[in-house]
Design an enzyme around this catalytic site. Structure first.
Site, PDB file in Angstrom:
ATOM      1  N   HIS A 103      -3.313  -4.896   1.435  1.00  0.00           N
ATOM      2  CA  HIS A 103      -2.792  -5.208   2.771  1.00  0.00           C
ATOM      3  C   HIS A 103      -2.847  -6.711   3.042  1.00  0.00           C
ATOM      4  CE1 HIS A 103      -2.453  -1.114   4.487  1.00  0.00           C
ATOM      5  NE2 HIS A 103      -3.383  -0.834   3.600  1.00  0.00           N
ATOM      6  N   CYS A 134       0.837  -1.205   0.000  1.00  0.00           N
ATOM      7  CA  CYS A 134       0.000   0.000   0.000  1.00  0.00           C
ATOM      8  C   CYS A 134       0.877   1.263   0.000  1.00  0.00           C
ATOM      9  CB  CYS A 134      -1.010  -0.029   1.142  1.00  0.00           C
ATOM     10  SG  CYS A 134      -2.355   1.168   0.936  1.00  0.00           S
ATOM     11  N   ARG A 140      -7.837   2.698   0.889  1.00  0.00           N
ATOM     12  CA  ARG A 140      -7.234   3.909   0.288  1.00  0.00           C
ATOM     13  C   ARG A 140      -6.019   3.525  -0.556  1.00  0.00           C
ATOM     14  NH1 ARG A 140      -5.387   7.629   4.433  1.00  0.00           N
ATOM     15  NH2 ARG A 140      -5.014   9.026   2.690  1.00  0.00           N
ATOM     16  N   GLU A 148      -1.244  -8.340   5.188  1.00  0.00           N
ATOM     17  CA  GLU A 148      -1.118  -8.565   6.632  1.00  0.00           C
ATOM     18  C   GLU A 148      -2.475  -8.564   7.331  1.00  0.00           C
ATOM     19  OE1 GLU A 148      -1.108  -4.080   6.281  1.00  0.00           O
ATOM     20  OE2 GLU A 148      -0.462  -5.777   5.050  1.00  0.00           O
TER      21      GLU A 148
END
Length: 195
Positions: free
Chosen positions: A173, A78, A137, A175
């Site tokens: 993401h 990101c 985002r 994670e």
């Protein structure tokens, strides 16, 4: 083998936890002195303006660039993708990317926080099962250079994961997905690096 997660701002704890599920030795990185002992570095999601400013304030930008040129694997997720990009079109006031990957990245390409979404993606280099990608985002890759391999796209063709030699960048993401396959992929990259 030790993998560092840049811990200046952003989702670093989640990356440390995911690396822990693989039994990898993972450490928080806040100073340039810890960089040379690493086999790989993750630049997490967060706020790209803040991350790039802190890299400069803490004197980490140039050492990271030098280690990338030596072949140390670096993975940006990101905001980390934004940090690795050579080009950022539009208003990038305050953002000073490291300029390591031959990619053009557009920030906040999918809109604001309320426009966050999840998608199941086919990813080159992972097994056949789709990967659950969480976009918050998120940026996207508008253009890639000759040496950049595209690892994944959204169904509409939007590029969201790329690799250029020892550098890996993804829009989403991993994670936050509960799926450690991308982290396993990066650990394998780190195993090939000789500091």
């Amino acid at each position: 083998m030790k993998i560092g997660v840049l811990a200046l701002q952003g989702a670093f704890r989640e990356h440390l936890n995911m690396l822990g599920t693989l039994g990898a030795e993972a450490v928080e990185v806040r100073k340039a002195e810890g960089l040379p002992e690493l086999s790989g570095l993750i630049i997490p999601g967060g706020e790209s303006t803040t991350i790039t400013k802190l890299l400069d304030i803490f004197g980490m930008a140039e050492p990271i660039k030098a280690l990338a040129k030596k072949g140390m694997p670096i993975w940006g997720t990101c905001a980390g993708m934004i940090c690795l990009a050579k080009e950022l079109p539009g208003d990038i006031s305050g953002v000073k990317p490291l300029g390591l990957m031959d990619i053009t990245v557009r920030r906040n390409a999918f809109g604001r926080q309320v426009n966050s979404f999840e998608a199941m993606l086919k990813v080159k280099g992972l097994d056949e099962a789709d990967f659950p990608a969480v976009f918050i985002r998120a940026p996207l890759v508008e253009k890639t250079g000759k040496g950049v391999e595209i690892l994944s796209k959204l169904p509409d063709g939007t590029i969201v994961a790329v690799r250029e030699n020892n550098l890996l960048a993804i829009s989403f993401h991993p994670e936050l997905s509960g799926d450690n396959r991308f982290h396993r992929y990066f650990v394998q990259m780190a195993k090939t690096y000789k500091a």
